[in-house]
Design an enzyme around this catalytic site. Structure first.
Site, PDB file in Angstrom:
ATOM      1  N   LYS A 245       0.857  -1.186   0.000  1.00  0.00           N
ATOM      2  CA  LYS A 245       0.000   0.000   0.000  1.00  0.00           C
ATOM      3  C   LYS A 245       0.893   1.236   0.000  1.00  0.00           C
ATOM      4  O   LYS A 245       2.031   1.174   0.468  1.00  0.00           O
ATOM      5  CB  LYS A 245      -0.893   0.027   1.254  1.00  0.00           C
ATOM      6  CG  LYS A 245      -2.171   0.781   1.052  1.00  0.00           C
ATOM      7  CD  LYS A 245      -3.176  -0.055   0.280  1.00  0.00           C
ATOM      8  CE  LYS A 245      -4.498   0.627   0.113  1.00  0.00           C
ATOM      9  NZ  LYS A 245      -5.512  -0.305  -0.419  1.00  0.00           N
TER      10      LYS A 245
HETATM   11  P1  NAD Z   1     -12.721   7.571  -3.037  1.00  0.00           P
HETATM   12  O1  NAD Z   1     -11.692   8.584  -2.713  1.00  0.00           O
HETATM   13  O2  NAD Z   1     -13.122   7.360  -4.449  1.00  0.00           O
HETATM   14  O3  NAD Z   1     -14.054   7.865  -2.187  1.00  0.00           O
HETATM   15  C1  NAD Z   1     -14.024   8.003  -0.785  1.00  0.00           C
HETATM   16  C2  NAD Z   1     -15.411   8.483  -0.349  1.00  0.00           C
HETATM   17  O4  NAD Z   1     -15.448   8.478   1.085  1.00  0.00           O
HETATM   18  C3  NAD Z   1     -15.749   9.908  -0.786  1.00  0.00           C
HETATM   19  O5  NAD Z   1     -17.121   9.998  -1.086  1.00  0.00           O
HETATM   20  C4  NAD Z   1     -15.423  10.727   0.484  1.00  0.00           C
HETATM   21  O6  NAD Z   1     -16.141  11.967   0.541  1.00  0.00           O
HETATM   22  C5  NAD Z   1     -15.891   9.756   1.533  1.00  0.00           C
HETATM   23  N1  NAD Z   1     -15.314  10.031   2.855  1.00  0.00           N
HETATM   24  C6  NAD Z   1     -14.035  10.366   3.153  1.00  0.00           C
HETATM   25  N2  NAD Z   1     -13.912  10.586   4.472  1.00  0.00           N
HETATM   26  C7  NAD Z   1     -15.140  10.368   5.009  1.00  0.00           C
HETATM   27  C8  NAD Z   1     -15.665  10.451   6.320  1.00  0.00           C
HETATM   28  N3  NAD Z   1     -14.899  10.800   7.350  1.00  0.00           N
HETATM   29  N4  NAD Z   1     -16.978  10.155   6.503  1.00  0.00           N
HETATM   30  C9  NAD Z   1     -17.770   9.811   5.480  1.00  0.00           C
HETATM   31  N5  NAD Z   1     -17.332   9.717   4.208  1.00  0.00           N
HETATM   32  C10 NAD Z   1     -16.033  10.016   3.986  1.00  0.00           C
HETATM   33  O7  NAD Z   1     -12.179   6.197  -2.380  1.00  0.00           O
HETATM   34  P2  NAD Z   1     -12.546   4.705  -2.802  1.00  0.00           P
HETATM   35  O8  NAD Z   1     -11.559   4.256  -3.806  1.00  0.00           O
HETATM   36  O9  NAD Z   1     -14.002   4.595  -3.072  1.00  0.00           O
HETATM   37  O10 NAD Z   1     -12.188   3.949  -1.454  1.00  0.00           O
HETATM   38  C11 NAD Z   1     -13.084   3.880  -0.355  1.00  0.00           C
HETATM   39  C12 NAD Z   1     -12.673   2.737   0.571  1.00  0.00           C
HETATM   40  O11 NAD Z   1     -12.652   1.510  -0.177  1.00  0.00           O
HETATM   41  C13 NAD Z   1     -11.263   2.857   1.173  1.00  0.00           C
HETATM   42  O12 NAD Z   1     -11.278   2.251   2.449  1.00  0.00           O
HETATM   43  C14 NAD Z   1     -10.406   2.033   0.227  1.00  0.00           C
HETATM   44  O13 NAD Z   1      -9.223   1.573   0.840  1.00  0.00           O
HETATM   45  C15 NAD Z   1     -11.377   0.894  -0.068  1.00  0.00           C
HETATM   46  N6  NAD Z   1     -11.097   0.144  -1.290  1.00  0.00           N
HETATM   47  C16 NAD Z   1     -11.033   0.771  -2.507  1.00  0.00           C
HETATM   48  C17 NAD Z   1     -10.771   0.012  -3.646  1.00  0.00           C
HETATM   49  C18 NAD Z   1     -10.767   0.619  -5.023  1.00  0.00           C
HETATM   50  O14 NAD Z   1     -10.690  -0.142  -6.004  1.00  0.00           O
HETATM   51  N7  NAD Z   1     -10.866   1.924  -5.176  1.00  0.00           N
HETATM   52  C19 NAD Z   1     -10.555  -1.377  -3.544  1.00  0.00           C
HETATM   53  C20 NAD Z   1     -10.648  -1.982  -2.288  1.00  0.00           C
HETATM   54  C21 NAD Z   1     -10.921  -1.220  -1.163  1.00  0.00           C
END
Ligand code: NAD
Length: 423
Positions: free
Chosen positions: A111
């Site tokens: 990561k």
């Molecule tokens: P992103 O940046 O596209 O979206 C994050 C979202 O969370 C946004 O809407 C943001 O406003 C919101 N957010 C941030 N802080 C917040 C808070 N304190 N309270 C409420 N909402 C909040 O990120 P993503 O890629 O969708 O990732 C989200 C989660 O999924 C993370 O934990 C990431 O590690 C996990 N994840 C992502 C992927 C991927 O393919 N993108 C894969 C596996 C896991």
């Protein structure tokens, strides 16, 4: 007692270590292997100085942590978030190892993160930051060494910059250095949607087991970025009503169902990319989002959102962890005594790394798959993993999280054992 190592300052890292310790007894993990798995193999911390648009120089701190190099190249996202630190990145890298283990992917976990707020930075500033970071981590990345992908705060464009910077350095185009890049640059069709799609494949299996029809179910989703918005889209496609969503700026609710397509259009038109102010729903307090009565609750934002303070107040039948580490161990203990069907993060959101693997394979072979091939293969691997975890959970009478960790950790441990300890 020995002093805590630098990772252990982070509650997220301590949470990942507690999980490893808890699962060790369950799978008779050799203590010598457990010792090696508890500490990431390689970490790099760097200062990233960049010229901001106002002419001033600002220095950001960046991290890349490779938890395990045993199973192949290490693999994992790059996160841009204001408070990210080495311990958080190390925990996420460890979870990636277990995730790749469950999915039988030939990767170790990694990561990366940069402590910055991408919402307040211009495109040019983000490009300079990404390119300089790539330069700084150059000694430890490579298509056979460590492959990055998007995570919170990063996207396809970020991956395109990393791809270009790396290719310029080595002298030829190397698309397999990153996954989750734009399709025109060798990205895999369906990668952007893969994590959310995988989440919904798991939800549908859980609904079937509970004998709940998708169109009778309601959902609440925290986070409306990549994972959250695609999860909502996929749920709506199968007739499940999304009744509340929230992001870092606020939360909204409409118990008659939110028009997800209209919400996505609204968010894309908003400079902050926020759901706040969407005309088809009413504003609610953030604290009320996760406790809204629903069939499926999907935390899809960030870690440590379900805590001992709110766990007992959840009113859902299924908790599908789209985010990494959204539930603290104290909350987990409360949930395991409840009738909530938990689909743990390392299983639930594994669709992203699975399609990243498809992308890497396609780039290496220079052979592109169709949308149907990608989605069918993703579905097949997600369902296989879901049912292997479910079976272990039922056979051993243990929570889904312990079963998922058991399968993931065991796969990595066996590989470490068989390879032996060098020299
Ligand atoms: P992103 O940046 O596209 O979206 C994050 C979202 O969370 C946004 O809407 C943001 O406003 C919101 N957010 C941030 N802080 C917040 C808070 N304190 N309270 C409420 N909402 C909040 O990120 P993503 O890629 O969708 O990732 C989200 C989660 O999924 C993370 O934990 C990431 O590690 C996990 N994840 C992502 C992927 C991927 O393919 N993108 C894969 C596996 C896991």
């Amino acid at each position: 007692m020995s002093e805590p190592n630098l990772f252990e300052q982070s509650p997220v890292y301590r949470m990942a270590c507690d999980q490893l310790r808890d699962v060790a007894g369950l799978i008779d993990l050799d203590p010598n292997i457990a010792e090696r798995l508890a500490v990431p193999k390689r970490s790099l911390v760097c200062a990233i100085p960049i010229k901001m648009d106002n002419g001033e120089t600002e220095v950001f701190i960046g991290y890349r942590v490779q938890h395990s190099l045993t199973s192949g190249a290490s693999k994992g996202g790059l996160r841009y978030s204001p408070h990210v630190d080495i311990g958080e990145v190390a925990a996420l890298a460890m979870w990636m190892s277990w995730k790749c283990g469950i999915m039988n992917l030939p990767y170790g976990g990694a990561k990366g993160g940069i402590a910055c707020d991408p919402a307040t930075m211009s495109l040019g500033e983000k490009e300079r930051l990404t390119r300089r970071f790539t330069e700084e981590v150059l000694p430890i990345i490579g298509p056979r060494t460590d492959v990055m992908a998007p995570d919170m705060g990063t996207d396809e464009q970020t991956m395109a910059w990393i791809y270009d910077t790396y290719s310029m350095k080595i002298g030829y185009a190397c698309p397999e250095i990153v996954t989750g890049k734009p399709v025109e640059l060798g990205g895999c069709i369906g990668r952007r949607e893969a994590t959310g799609r995988g989440v919904v494949f798991c939800i549908r299996e859980a609904l079937a087991e509970l004998k709940i029809e998708p169109h009778e179910a309601t959902a609440v989703v925290q986070g409306f970025g990549n994972v959250g918005s695609v999860t909502c889209e996929e749920l709506a496609k199968h007739g499940t009503k999304v009744i509340a969503v929230g992001d870092r700026y606020g939360s909204i609710r409409n118990t008659n169902g939110i028009d997800v397509a209209a919400l996505i259009r609204y968010v894309n038109a908003d400079a902050r990319k926020s759901v706040v102010g969407f005309p088809g729903a009413e504003a609610i307090a953030d604290a009320d989002l996760l406790t809204t009565p629903c069939t499926v609750l999907v935390p899809a934002a960030m870690e440590r959102q379900i805590t001992k303070e709110n766990a007992a107040k959840l009113k859902c039948r299924i908790l599908a962890e789209g985010a990494n580490g959204p539930t603290t161990p104290e909350a987990d203990a409360l949930l395991s005594g409840s009738d909530i069907f938990v689909i743990p993060d390392i299983l639930c959101n594994a669709g992203g790394v699975t399609v990243s693997y498809f992308e890497w394979v396609q780039d290496i072979q220079q052979l592109m798959w169709s949308h149907t091939q990608v989605n069918e293969k993703l579905r097949e691997l997600m369902l296989d993993a879901f049912h292997r975890v479910r079976k272990m959970s039922k056979d051993r009478g243990i929570p889904m999280r312990m079963a998922a960790l058991g399968l993931g950790v065991k796969k990595v441990a066996i590989e470490k054992q068989r390879r032996g300890l060098f020299p």
